[in-house]
Scaffold this motif. Structure first.
Motif: not given
Length: 525
Positions: A300-320
């Motif tokens: 369950r580790e994210p692979d941030f170099f894998d663009a199989r879905f899109t180059q536009n991978t995103r994360t949403a988090y609070p500014v805190e």
């Protein structure tokens, strides 16, 4: 208000409503409904299907008599009829009869004087979690009516023939009924940007400059703004460990100063590492969203170099989640504005200082470039222009926003710089990308006042002023022509880009004063 009646009418038919769910509850619902999977650190990983980015051709504004003469109708502000809106609203209402809805009230705008209360109605638990992370969470239960309603139901699809849309996907803003409808697509950024467009309609009519930019503040209390299109370094350069982040994307500038419109960040994650983007990487924590990021099914580790879905991978988090972020997200009037561009022609200087007229010109231009290989058919650098560095999100005349910029620069004596994070020593494919350490050094020098006493000189084609020195930057880097081995090729590329600017600005001819029209690049006589 018509809006409140419509909202209550809509909710009255829903099969089940979950009000004000907490983040753990939304995570549980999303997992139970098979909307996503938990990563190894508790972030929710989701995919959005065929839409992995915004769908501007499916975005509409309802053309009603009270907004017809106010909205700047264009390819990005497409009109649709009230009948289209009503048909799709009824489809959503019918769908709600057999489904669960998640409902909460959120706030947009950190400044209480210019805050919008939005009632959020979602079909998906993860969409509701996204809005919890991106918008401002009220400290106590709100008892006042919402100023706008956002309804997002990806399962409800339009019929283009019957409903007057371009596809089954629709994003419709109705300023008269103060409502946004989103259907046929699950990309969460549509919700964020729709409400940004709403604020870009409301705030300028109150003489508040709404901006597609990031903002931070130094230890000296001086605020800086960073404008730039995708790929120019806006998020990276504003996330400075030596400065406090106000916000990474959307802001207003009132008589009180700068205020973030959101309570969170929506950052790209492609290729990030703890070394290259430590603040973003470490902000991905329990309850945050990972959108279209591939995760290892076993670890369950994210692979941030894998663009199989899109180059536009995103994360949403609070500014805190950003260390030392400024909360509430409010800053003083900016001392400096940075316009970022990634010039793949390799001819714009790495830093130049702009007059008020030049600032308005480059704001209206919103230039960056696409490079060869990023899209099919692109074999050489292509100039891209987007008014205000965010043209799709501005419902009013571009001149309204440009004039507000000019007024603010005058009123608060704000310095404006154009910074090229693109290529040097030649165009894309020949030269090299400007070193990040040089760009950081130039921006730091500008914000710390270390460029105030250096000599500035004219720079050829582009009518810009460039410094003769900058701490931490080799002198030859400051003048692009000096970095090219082939001077003839340099002049050819420079002339080509000047013509691109000249062609683009023609759309404003007759609408803006000559001193602004003539403040941009021009070929030498």
């Amino acid at each position: 208000m018509v809006n409140n009646y419509s909202c209550q009418d809509f909710l009255s038919v829903a099969r089940r409503i979950t009000y004000d769910a907490t983040i753990p509850e939304l995570l549980e619902e999303a997992i139970r409904n098979h909307e996503g999977r938990l990563s190894n650190n508790g972030a929710l990983c989701v995919t959005t299907g065929k839409h992995t980015g915004r769908s501007p051709k499916d975005r509409f504004i309802v053309d009603t008599p009270d907004v017809h003469d106010i909205v700047h109708w264009s390819n990005t502000n497409q009109p649709c009829s009230e009948n289209t809106f009503n048909r799709l609203y009824d489809k959503m209402k019918e769908y709600a009869k057999d489904h669960q809805l998640f409902v909460t009230d959120a706030l947009v705008g950190a400044d209480p004087d210019y805050r919008l209360q939005v009632k959020c109605i979602n079909e998906y638990a993860w969409h509701h979690l996204f809005l919890k992370q991106l918008f401002i969470r009220p400290e106590k239960k709100l008892t006042t009516p919402a100023g706008f309603t956002l309804i997002c139901m990806p399962s409800v699809k339009a019929n283009p023939i019957e409903d007057g849309t371009h596809s089954e996907t629709f994003i419709i803003v109705n300023f008269s009924k103060r409502m946004v409808l989103i259907g046929g697509g699950a990309y969460a950024g549509e919700m964020k940007k729709s409400i940004f467009s709403v604020m870009n309609f409301i705030l300028p009519q109150k003489n508040i400059f709404s901006m597609h930019c990031s903002a931070n503040v130094g230890k000296d209390g001086k605020t800086a703004l960073f404008f730039g299109l995708s790929g120019t370094g806006k998020t990276t350069l504003s996330a400075d460990p030596n400065r406090k982040l106000i916000g990474d994307d959307e802001h207003g500038w009132s008589e009180n100063g700068i205020f973030n419109l959101e309570g969170g960040c929506y950052a790209k994650t492609i290729n990030i590492t703890p070394e290259t983007e430590p603040q973003i990487y470490n902000a991905i924590q329990y309850g945050t969203i990972l959108e279209n990021v591939y995760i290892n099914p076993y670890t369950r580790e994210p692979d941030f170099f894998d663009a199989r879905f899109t180059q536009n991978t995103r994360t949403a988090y609070p500014v805190e989640n950003i260390p030392d972020a400024l909360v509430p997200s409010i800053g003083g009037h900016p001392n400096a504005i940075i316009f970022l561009t990634a010039d793949a022609f390799g001819v714009l200087p790495p830093i130049s200082k702009l007059s008020k007229e030049q600032a308005m010109y480059h704001f209206l231009s919103g230039y960056t470039s696409k490079v060869a290989g990023t899209e099919r058919g692109i074999t050489e650098p292509q100039a891209t222009f987007s008014i205000g560095f965010g043209e799709p999100f501005f419902p009013l005349s571009p001149l309204k926003y440009a004039h507000l910029l000019g007024e603010k620069i005058n009123q608060y004596n704000t310095s404006v710089y154009l910074v090229n994070t693109g290529w040097t020593g030649g165009p894309y494919g020949v030269g090299s990308r400007m070193k990040l350490k040089y760009t950081r050094a130039m921006i730091t020098a500008a914000l710390d006042g270390k460029l105030d006493d250096v000599e500035w000189k004219d720079y050829g084609y582009f009518q810009l002023c460039i410094p003769d020195s900058c701490p931490g930057v080799p002198t030859e880097v400051l003048n692009p022509e000096n970095t090219w081995a082939d001077k003839k090729a340099y002049h050819t590329q420079a002339a080509k880009l000047v013509r691109k600017f000249a062609e683009n600005v023609q759309r404003f001819k007759g609408e803006i004063p000559d001193e602004i029209l003539n403040a941009g690049p021009r070929l030498e006589e």
